[in-house]
Design a protein around this motif. Structure first.
Motif, short mmCIF file in Angstrom:
data_model
loop_
_atom_site.label_atom_id
_atom_site.label_comp_id
_atom_site.label_asym_id
_atom_site.label_seq_id
_atom_site.Cartn_x
_atom_site.Cartn_y
_atom_site.Cartn_z
N ALA A 157 0.85 -1.20 0.00
CA ALA A 157 0.00 0.00 0.00
C ALA A 157 0.88 1.24 0.00
O ALA A 157 2.06 1.19 0.41
CB ALA A 157 -0.91 0.02 1.22
N VAL A 158 0.32 2.34 -0.48
CA VAL A 158 0.96 3.65 -0.38
C VAL A 158 0.10 4.48 0.57
O VAL A 158 -1.09 4.68 0.35
CB VAL A 158 1.06 4.34 -1.76
N LEU A 159 0.73 4.96 1.65
CA LEU A 159 0.05 5.71 2.69
C LEU A 159 0.47 7.17 2.59
O LEU A 159 1.66 7.48 2.63
CB LEU A 159 0.39 5.16 4.08
N LEU A 160 -0.50 8.07 2.47
CA LEU A 160 -0.23 9.49 2.23
C LEU A 160 -0.84 10.31 3.36
O LEU A 160 -2.07 10.36 3.50
CB LEU A 160 -0.84 9.91 0.89
N ASP A 161 0.01 10.93 4.17
CA ASP A 161 -0.46 11.68 5.34
C ASP A 161 -0.46 13.17 5.03
O ASP A 161 0.54 13.85 5.17
CB ASP A 161 0.44 11.39 6.55
N GLU A 162 -1.62 13.69 4.57
CA GLU A 162 -1.79 15.09 4.18
C GLU A 162 -0.62 15.56 3.32
O GLU A 162 0.06 16.54 3.65
CB GLU A 162 -1.96 15.97 5.43
N PRO A 163 -0.37 14.90 2.20
CA PRO A 163 0.86 15.15 1.44
C PRO A 163 0.90 16.48 0.70
O PRO A 163 1.97 16.88 0.23
CB PRO A 163 0.88 13.98 0.45
N LEU A 164 -0.24 17.16 0.56
CA LEU A 164 -0.25 18.40 -0.23
C LEU A 164 -0.31 19.66 0.63
O LEU A 164 -0.55 20.75 0.13
CB LEU A 164 -1.42 18.39 -1.22
N THR A 165 -0.05 19.52 1.94
CA THR A 165 -0.16 20.65 2.85
C THR A 165 0.72 21.82 2.43
O THR A 165 0.31 22.98 2.47
CB THR A 165 0.20 20.22 4.29
N VAL A 166 1.97 21.56 2.04
CA VAL A 166 2.91 22.64 1.74
C VAL A 166 2.97 22.95 0.25
O VAL A 166 3.80 23.75 -0.18
CB VAL A 166 4.33 22.29 2.26
N VAL A 167 2.10 22.32 -0.54
CA VAL A 167 2.10 22.54 -1.98
C VAL A 167 1.26 23.76 -2.32
O VAL A 167 0.20 23.99 -1.73
CB VAL A 167 1.57 21.29 -2.71
N ASP A 168 1.73 24.56 -3.26
CA ASP A 168 1.01 25.75 -3.70
C ASP A 168 -0.41 25.37 -4.10
O ASP A 168 -0.64 24.39 -4.83
CB ASP A 168 1.74 26.36 -4.91
N PRO A 169 -1.42 26.14 -3.64
CA PRO A 169 -2.82 25.80 -3.95
C PRO A 169 -3.09 25.62 -5.43
O PRO A 169 -3.92 24.79 -5.81
CB PRO A 169 -3.60 27.00 -3.37
N ALA A 170 -2.40 26.40 -6.27
CA ALA A 170 -2.63 26.29 -7.71
C ALA A 170 -2.23 24.92 -8.26
O ALA A 170 -2.76 24.47 -9.28
CB ALA A 170 -1.87 27.39 -8.44
N LEU A 171 -1.28 24.24 -7.57
CA LEU A 171 -0.82 22.94 -8.03
C LEU A 171 -1.66 21.79 -7.50
O LEU A 171 -1.59 20.67 -8.01
CB LEU A 171 0.64 22.71 -7.60
N LYS A 172 -2.44 22.04 -6.44
CA LYS A 172 -3.11 20.94 -5.77
C LYS A 172 -4.10 20.23 -6.70
O LYS A 172 -4.19 19.00 -6.71
CB LYS A 172 -3.83 21.43 -4.51
N TRP A 173 -4.88 21.00 -7.48
CA TRP A 173 -5.84 20.38 -8.38
C TRP A 173 -5.13 19.47 -9.37
O TRP A 173 -5.56 18.35 -9.63
CB TRP A 173 -6.63 21.45 -9.13
N THR A 174 -4.02 19.96 -9.92
CA THR A 174 -3.27 19.17 -10.89
C THR A 174 -2.72 17.90 -10.26
O THR A 174 -2.82 16.81 -10.84
CB THR A 174 -2.11 20.01 -11.47
N LEU A 175 -2.15 18.03 -9.05
CA LEU A 175 -1.53 16.87 -8.42
C LEU A 175 -2.56 15.81 -8.02
O LEU A 175 -2.29 14.62 -8.11
CB LEU A 175 -0.72 17.30 -7.19
N ARG A 176 -3.74 16.25 -7.59
CA ARG A 176 -4.77 15.26 -7.28
C ARG A 176 -5.14 14.46 -8.52
O ARG A 176 -5.33 13.24 -8.46
CB ARG A 176 -6.00 15.96 -6.69
N SER A 177 -5.23 15.14 -9.66
CA SER A 177 -5.51 14.43 -10.90
C SER A 177 -4.38 13.49 -11.27
O SER A 177 -4.61 12.36 -11.74
CB SER A 177 -5.73 15.44 -12.04
#
Length: 364
Positions: A157-177
């Motif tokens: 399994a890959v476990l992700l603990d709030e991995p986008l907290t420090v990522v720029d908001p503009a990138l979050k949509w792209t990274l989730r996709s």
């Protein structure tokens, strides 16, 4: 990949006086993408660390398929974990950081290069592969950390603990996709911890809602939004959350104050209930058009694409989400109408029934 099965798993940090995770039995199915959603302090990270082996539970057993891994350390569980903040070798290049988990497991050089470049392409890291990690900003470093967690093709399994907290908001949509794309390609079991409902609802096949150390509901995003089984789910999911209004069941008729709003679809005994209806489904209409609840408008938030009309029913706030440019004004007396198919009844915070139209008097 493996099914991850928790049997009676609970954890206390103070000898059992309080529980960070209340004893639970639950299975995370292989190859699915899960979001573990809940507020800060509800036990999300503790539960994730029990799965990864960083914490041994106070009670219960953890199984990967039929293998009992309760006492097995993290390294022996063959999982990948990405934390809230970047964890990198700062003097290494981005390429070497991505390659490290594979080289450490003696993966052939050609396969290492293929996997690194595949993940790099998906995460938009091609232009920085040769840079030292310390020269990247915090958001880009976290994307590299994310890549390190995803680069191994054979993990339980890959476990992700709030991995986008420090990522720029503009990138979050792209990274989730991108995460969804990577999941489709690799078939990993993903468990993604977040307190952000948008992240959970846009990413996951199934959302597991945790509150005060217990799972209160799990389901597809649309199910949690349209059919919450617990008041907490109604409040926590949605923007704004579900309206909750005190009501009374009297002979199968549901009343808010003196107003009759519907009947009980289920065989529900008389007594107090709370009706729950999302702002999206509250209608404001003149008196007499259908059974309605008198309310006073207290304010309007003009949100651009829509308006939020704030009202009071007695002393209880109710929000209606209407089209932009709504004509309502503060202190105006209006009537609120709750559609039966989108209105639910709750007792002791748990959904106990649904609303049905008043016989012969139009939709409730």
């Amino acid at each position: 990949m493996a099914d991850i099965r928790l049997e009676g798993v609970g954890h206390s940090y103070d000898g059992g006086r309080t529980w960070a995770v209340k004893p639970m039995t639950w299975t995370w199915r292989s190859a699915r993408a899960y979001a573990l959603l809940g507020p800060s302090g509800c036990g999300k990270t503790t539960l994730l660390n029990i799965i990864s082996g960083l914490i041994t539970p106070t009670e219960g057993r953890v199984f990967f398929d039929d293998r009992d891994v309760t006492g097995v350390p993290t390294r022996g569980r063959d999982i990948a974990q990405v934390f809230q903040f970047p964890v990198l070798y700062e003097e290494m290049s981005v390429y070497d950081n991505l390659a490290f988990p594979l080289r450490n497991r003696k993966v052939p050089k050609q396969e290492v290069d293929r996997r690194v470049r595949q993940v790099s392409r998906l995460l938009g890291l091609d232009q920085v592969l040769g840079r030292r990690s310390r020269r990247l900003d915090a958001g880009r470093q976290q994307i590299v950390s994310l890549g390190r967690g995803l680069v191994r093709s054979q993990v339980a399994a890959v476990l992700l603990d709030e991995p986008l907290t420090v990522v720029d908001p503009a990138l979050k949509w792209t990274l989730r996709s991108k995460l969804k794309e990577i999941h489709r390609e690799t078939g990993h079991t993903l468990i993604y911890v977040t307190h952000d409902q948008t992240e959970a609802l846009t990413f996951a096949d199934e959302v597991v809602v945790l509150n005060e150390g217990a799972i209160v509901q799990a389901g597809e995003p649309s199910e949690l939004f349209l059919s919450p089984a617990h008041e907490f789910v109604g409040h926590f999911i949605g923007s704004p959350g579900m309206n909750m209004l005190p009501a009374e069941v009297v002979g199968h008729v549901v009343r808010v104050g003196a107003a009759e709003v519907g009947t009980t679809k289920d065989d529900l005994p008389p007594g107090p209930v709370r009706i729950g209806v999302r702002p999206e489904f509250v209608r404001i209409a003149p008196a007499g058009t259908s059974p309605g609840v008198p309310a006073r408008v207290t304010g309007i938030d003009r949100m651009g694409a829509y308006d939020l009309v704030h009202t009071l029913v007695g002393e209880h706030p109710v929000i209606a989400k209407t089209e932009a440019g709504s004509p309502y004004r503060p202190d105006a007396a209006e009537y609120l109408h709750f559609p039966a198919e989108r209105t639910f009844l709750f007792r002791d915070q748990v959904r106990c029934g649904s609303l049905a139209p008043l016989d012969g008097r139009g939709p409730a």
